[in-house]
Design a protein around this motif. Sequence first.
Motif, PDB file in Angstrom:
ATOM      1  N   PRO A   1       8.907  48.286 -53.946  1.00  0.00           N
ATOM      2  CA  PRO A   1       7.633  48.950 -54.233  1.00  0.00           C
ATOM      3  C   PRO A   1       7.810  50.354 -54.804  1.00  0.00           C
ATOM      4  O   PRO A   1       7.015  50.787 -55.649  1.00  0.00           O
ATOM      5  CB  PRO A   1       6.931  48.981 -52.871  1.00  0.00           C
ATOM      6  CG  PRO A   1       8.003  48.802 -51.861  1.00  0.00           C
ATOM      7  CD  PRO A   1       9.034  47.955 -52.507  1.00  0.00           C
ATOM      8  N   TRP A   2       8.841  51.055 -54.346  1.00  0.00           N
ATOM      9  CA  TRP A   2       9.108  52.400 -54.874  1.00  0.00           C
ATOM     10  C   TRP A   2       9.384  52.332 -56.374  1.00  0.00           C
ATOM     11  O   TRP A   2       8.805  53.092 -57.171  1.00  0.00           O
ATOM     12  CB  TRP A   2      10.292  53.006 -54.120  1.00  0.00           C
ATOM     13  CG  TRP A   2      10.570  54.446 -54.398  1.00  0.00           C
ATOM     14  CD1 TRP A   2       9.893  55.275 -55.243  1.00  0.00           C
ATOM     15  CD2 TRP A   2      11.622  55.242 -53.824  1.00  0.00           C
ATOM     16  NE1 TRP A   2      10.454  56.520 -55.231  1.00  0.00           N
ATOM     17  CE2 TRP A   2      11.502  56.543 -54.372  1.00  0.00           C
ATOM     18  CE3 TRP A   2      12.635  54.980 -52.894  1.00  0.00           C
ATOM     19  CZ2 TRP A   2      12.374  57.571 -54.025  1.00  0.00           C
ATOM     20  CZ3 TRP A   2      13.495  56.002 -52.551  1.00  0.00           C
ATOM     21  CH2 TRP A   2      13.371  57.283 -53.109  1.00  0.00           C
ATOM     22  N   ALA A   3      10.255  51.410 -56.780  1.00  0.00           N
ATOM     23  CA  ALA A   3      10.591  51.260 -58.195  1.00  0.00           C
ATOM     24  C   ALA A   3       9.383  50.800 -59.004  1.00  0.00           C
ATOM     25  O   ALA A   3       9.164  51.264 -60.133  1.00  0.00           O
ATOM     26  CB  ALA A   3      11.738  50.261 -58.349  1.00  0.00           C
ATOM     27  N   THR A   4       8.583  49.898 -58.439  1.00  0.00           N
ATOM     28  CA  THR A   4       7.410  49.394 -59.143  1.00  0.00           C
ATOM     29  C   THR A   4       6.379  50.493 -59.357  1.00  0.00           C
ATOM     30  O   THR A   4       5.776  50.607 -60.428  1.00  0.00           O
ATOM     31  CB  THR A   4       6.779  48.233 -58.359  1.00  0.00           C
ATOM     32  OG1 THR A   4       7.768  47.213 -58.140  1.00  0.00           O
ATOM     33  CG2 THR A   4       5.607  47.634 -59.130  1.00  0.00           C
ATOM     34  N   MET A   5       6.171  51.318 -58.341  1.00  0.00           N
ATOM     35  CA  MET A   5       5.253  52.443 -58.470  1.00  0.00           C
ATOM     36  C   MET A   5       5.715  53.394 -59.570  1.00  0.00           C
ATOM     37  O   MET A   5       4.914  53.874 -60.379  1.00  0.00           O
ATOM     38  CB  MET A   5       5.123  53.171 -57.137  1.00  0.00           C
ATOM     39  CG  MET A   5       4.167  54.355 -57.167  1.00  0.00           C
ATOM     40  SD  MET A   5       3.762  54.975 -55.517  1.00  0.00           S
ATOM     41  CE  MET A   5       5.395  55.169 -54.798  1.00  0.00           C
ATOM     42  N   MET A   6       7.029  53.676 -59.606  1.00  0.00           N
ATOM     43  CA  MET A   6       7.564  54.543 -60.647  1.00  0.00           C
ATOM     44  C   MET A   6       7.370  53.927 -62.033  1.00  0.00           C
ATOM     45  O   MET A   6       7.130  54.633 -63.013  1.00  0.00           O
ATOM     46  CB  MET A   6       9.058  54.808 -60.400  1.00  0.00           C
ATOM     47  CG  MET A   6       9.372  55.612 -59.144  1.00  0.00           C
ATOM     48  SD  MET A   6       8.674  57.287 -59.137  1.00  0.00           S
ATOM     49  CE  MET A   6       7.171  57.019 -58.153  1.00  0.00           C
ATOM     50  N   ALA A   7       7.474  52.603 -62.108  1.00  0.00           N
ATOM     51  CA  ALA A   7       7.302  51.923 -63.394  1.00  0.00           C
ATOM     52  C   ALA A   7       5.877  52.076 -63.910  1.00  0.00           C
ATOM     53  O   ALA A   7       5.653  52.286 -65.113  1.00  0.00           O
ATOM     54  CB  ALA A   7       7.657  50.442 -63.252  1.00  0.00           C
ATOM     55  N   TYR A   8       4.897  51.984 -63.019  1.00  0.00           N
ATOM     56  CA  TYR A   8       3.494  52.165 -63.419  1.00  0.00           C
ATOM     57  C   TYR A   8       3.265  53.579 -63.949  1.00  0.00           C
ATOM     58  O   TYR A   8       2.645  53.774 -64.996  1.00  0.00           O
ATOM     59  CB  TYR A   8       2.563  51.904 -62.237  1.00  0.00           C
ATOM     60  CG  TYR A   8       2.304  50.443 -61.960  1.00  0.00           C
ATOM     61  CD1 TYR A   8       1.702  49.630 -62.916  1.00  0.00           C
ATOM     62  CD2 TYR A   8       2.648  49.866 -60.735  1.00  0.00           C
ATOM     63  CE1 TYR A   8       1.463  48.287 -62.664  1.00  0.00           C
ATOM     64  CE2 TYR A   8       2.412  48.532 -60.481  1.00  0.00           C
ATOM     65  CZ  TYR A   8       1.816  47.745 -61.444  1.00  0.00           C
ATOM     66  OH  TYR A   8       1.575  46.415 -61.198  1.00  0.00           O
ATOM     67  N   PHE A   9       3.749  54.566 -63.206  1.00  0.00           N
ATOM     68  CA  PHE A   9       3.544  55.952 -63.629  1.00  0.00           C
ATOM     69  C   PHE A   9       4.314  56.264 -64.905  1.00  0.00           C
ATOM     70  O   PHE A   9       3.830  56.996 -65.777  1.00  0.00           O
ATOM     71  CB  PHE A   9       3.973  56.907 -62.512  1.00  0.00           C
ATOM     72  CG  PHE A   9       2.998  56.982 -61.369  1.00  0.00           C
ATOM     73  CD1 PHE A   9       1.680  57.325 -61.590  1.00  0.00           C
ATOM     74  CD2 PHE A   9       3.408  56.710 -60.073  1.00  0.00           C
ATOM     75  CE1 PHE A   9       0.768  57.393 -60.537  1.00  0.00           C
ATOM     76  CE2 PHE A   9       2.514  56.779 -59.022  1.00  0.00           C
ATOM     77  CZ  PHE A   9       1.192  57.128 -59.244  1.00  0.00           C
ATOM     78  N   SER A  10       5.521  55.719 -65.015  1.00  0.00           N
ATOM     79  CA  SER A  10       6.358  56.019 -66.166  1.00  0.00           C
ATOM     80  C   SER A  10       5.809  55.411 -67.448  1.00  0.00           C
ATOM     81  O   SER A  10       6.035  55.952 -68.538  1.00  0.00           O
ATOM     82  CB  SER A  10       7.778  55.511 -65.925  1.00  0.00           C
ATOM     83  OG  SER A  10       8.630  55.862 -66.986  1.00  0.00           O
ATOM     84  N   ALA A  11       5.112  54.291 -67.344  1.00  0.00           N
ATOM     85  CA  ALA A  11       4.503  53.690 -68.528  1.00  0.00           C
ATOM     86  C   ALA A  11       3.470  54.633 -69.141  1.00  0.00           C
ATOM     87  O   ALA A  11       3.279  54.659 -70.367  1.00  0.00           O
ATOM     88  CB  ALA A  11       3.858  52.362 -68.165  1.00  0.00           C
ATOM     89  N   ARG A  12       2.836  55.419 -68.281  1.00  0.00           N
ATOM     90  CA  ARG A  12       1.823  56.369 -68.745  1.00  0.00           C
ATOM     91  C   ARG A  12       2.415  57.735 -69.034  1.00  0.00           C
ATOM     92  O   ARG A  12       2.085  58.382 -70.030  1.00  0.00           O
ATOM     93  CB  ARG A  12       0.715  56.495 -67.674  1.00  0.00           C
ATOM     94  CG  ARG A  12      -0.364  57.526 -68.015  1.00  0.00           C
ATOM     95  CD  ARG A  12      -1.150  57.109 -69.240  1.00  0.00           C
ATOM     96  NE  ARG A  12      -2.203  58.061 -69.535  1.00  0.00           N
ATOM     97  CZ  ARG A  12      -2.044  59.166 -70.260  1.00  0.00           C
ATOM     98  NH1 ARG A  12      -0.839  59.469 -70.744  1.00  0.00           N
ATOM     99  NH2 ARG A  12      -3.039  59.979 -70.500  1.00  0.00           N
ATOM    100  N   PHE A  13       3.319  58.185 -68.168  1.00  0.00           N
ATOM    101  CA  PHE A  13       3.924  59.510 -68.314  1.00  0.00           C
ATOM    102  C   PHE A  13       5.416  59.347 -68.577  1.00  0.00           C
ATOM    103  O   PHE A  13       6.199  59.139 -67.647  1.00  0.00           O
ATOM    104  CB  PHE A  13       3.685  60.344 -67.053  1.00  0.00           C
ATOM    105  CG  PHE A  13       2.236  60.468 -66.671  1.00  0.00           C
ATOM    106  CD1 PHE A  13       1.396  61.329 -67.356  1.00  0.00           C
ATOM    107  CD2 PHE A  13       1.716  59.703 -65.640  1.00  0.00           C
ATOM    108  CE1 PHE A  13       0.052  61.440 -67.012  1.00  0.00           C
ATOM    109  CE2 PHE A  13       0.385  59.796 -65.280  1.00  0.00           C
ATOM    110  CZ  PHE A  13      -0.450  60.669 -65.972  1.00  0.00           C
ATOM    111  N   ARG A  14       5.826  59.442 -69.822  1.00  0.00           N
ATOM    112  CA  ARG A  14       7.211  59.150 -70.213  1.00  0.00           C
ATOM    113  C   ARG A  14       8.201  60.222 -69.766  1.00  0.00           C
ATOM    114  O   ARG A  14       9.414  60.036 -69.894  1.00  0.00           O
ATOM    115  CB  ARG A  14       7.287  58.961 -71.732  1.00  0.00           C
ATOM    116  CG  ARG A  14       6.473  57.776 -72.233  1.00  0.00           C
ATOM    117  CD  ARG A  14       6.944  56.472 -71.638  1.00  0.00           C
ATOM    118  NE  ARG A  14       6.102  55.355 -72.025  1.00  0.00           N
ATOM    119  CZ  ARG A  14       6.292  54.607 -73.104  1.00  0.00           C
ATOM    120  NH1 ARG A  14       7.306  54.873 -73.913  1.00  0.00           N
ATOM    121  NH2 ARG A  14       5.480  53.609 -73.380  1.00  0.00           N
TER     122      ARG A  14
END
Length: 251
Positions: free
Chosen positions: A147-160
């Motif tokens: 879940p930690w990695a998945t959460m980071m993936a969501y945010f990173s898609a928006r904030f590079r």
Amino acid sequence: MARYFWVHLMMSDLRARWRRSFFGIFWSMLQPLGLTILISIVFSRIFKSSIAEYAPYILSGVIIWEYIVFNVTGGALAFVQADAYIKQTRHPLAIYTLRNVLSGMIILALAGVSLIGWVLVVMPQNFGWCWLAALSVFPLIGMIVWPWATMMAYFSARFRDLPHALGLILQAIWFVSPVYFEASVFRNGNLHVLLDYNPIYHLLQIVRAPLLHGEWPTAANYLWCLAAAFILAGVTIVVGRRAEKRVIFYL
């Protein structure tokens, strides 16, 4: 259908990792061993500890911490790197971070063989039934990291910029966690809070208590790990429900 897809992605990652490598999967054991020896030579002199007994402490920290860093930083780029798949299929987005979690789990298990071998040589008196408790680190660390990695993936898609900031964030977490430094260093410095309320410490204890001390992990170790897993999962579900449909527009 999604199950076969993420298994294919995981196996593809493993094949790419060791393609054209002479030592192949043995690098999963050689790399942490080499790093452990280098760090142990320095730290054992600083803390005046026996290198034979201090090295397993370092090695356990290396393999657990490297797994966390690999998945969190890799997870932050998971959606960006899989944009071609995401634009063509409608699989759950979490499978793109699950591929890293599972492939990394295999590498973690291989690295764990070197840790067990070292402990059997220098601390054979610790061998016992409590070693079975160390196996519980696999589901626990997976429940925390996915879940930690998945959460980071969501945010990173928006904030590079997030993947770049993660290096600093993880470095800060490493600094306040007993990954390489012994827990006694924190307690002697009256920094109990950095241990007692730190899920990373409790996760490490699930490996270190049985292997390095011949003891069963405490209930508090498991409770802190499970609490961290459930909190991260809950936050990730909330973030995913709000952001999943928007990810494709950010890629």
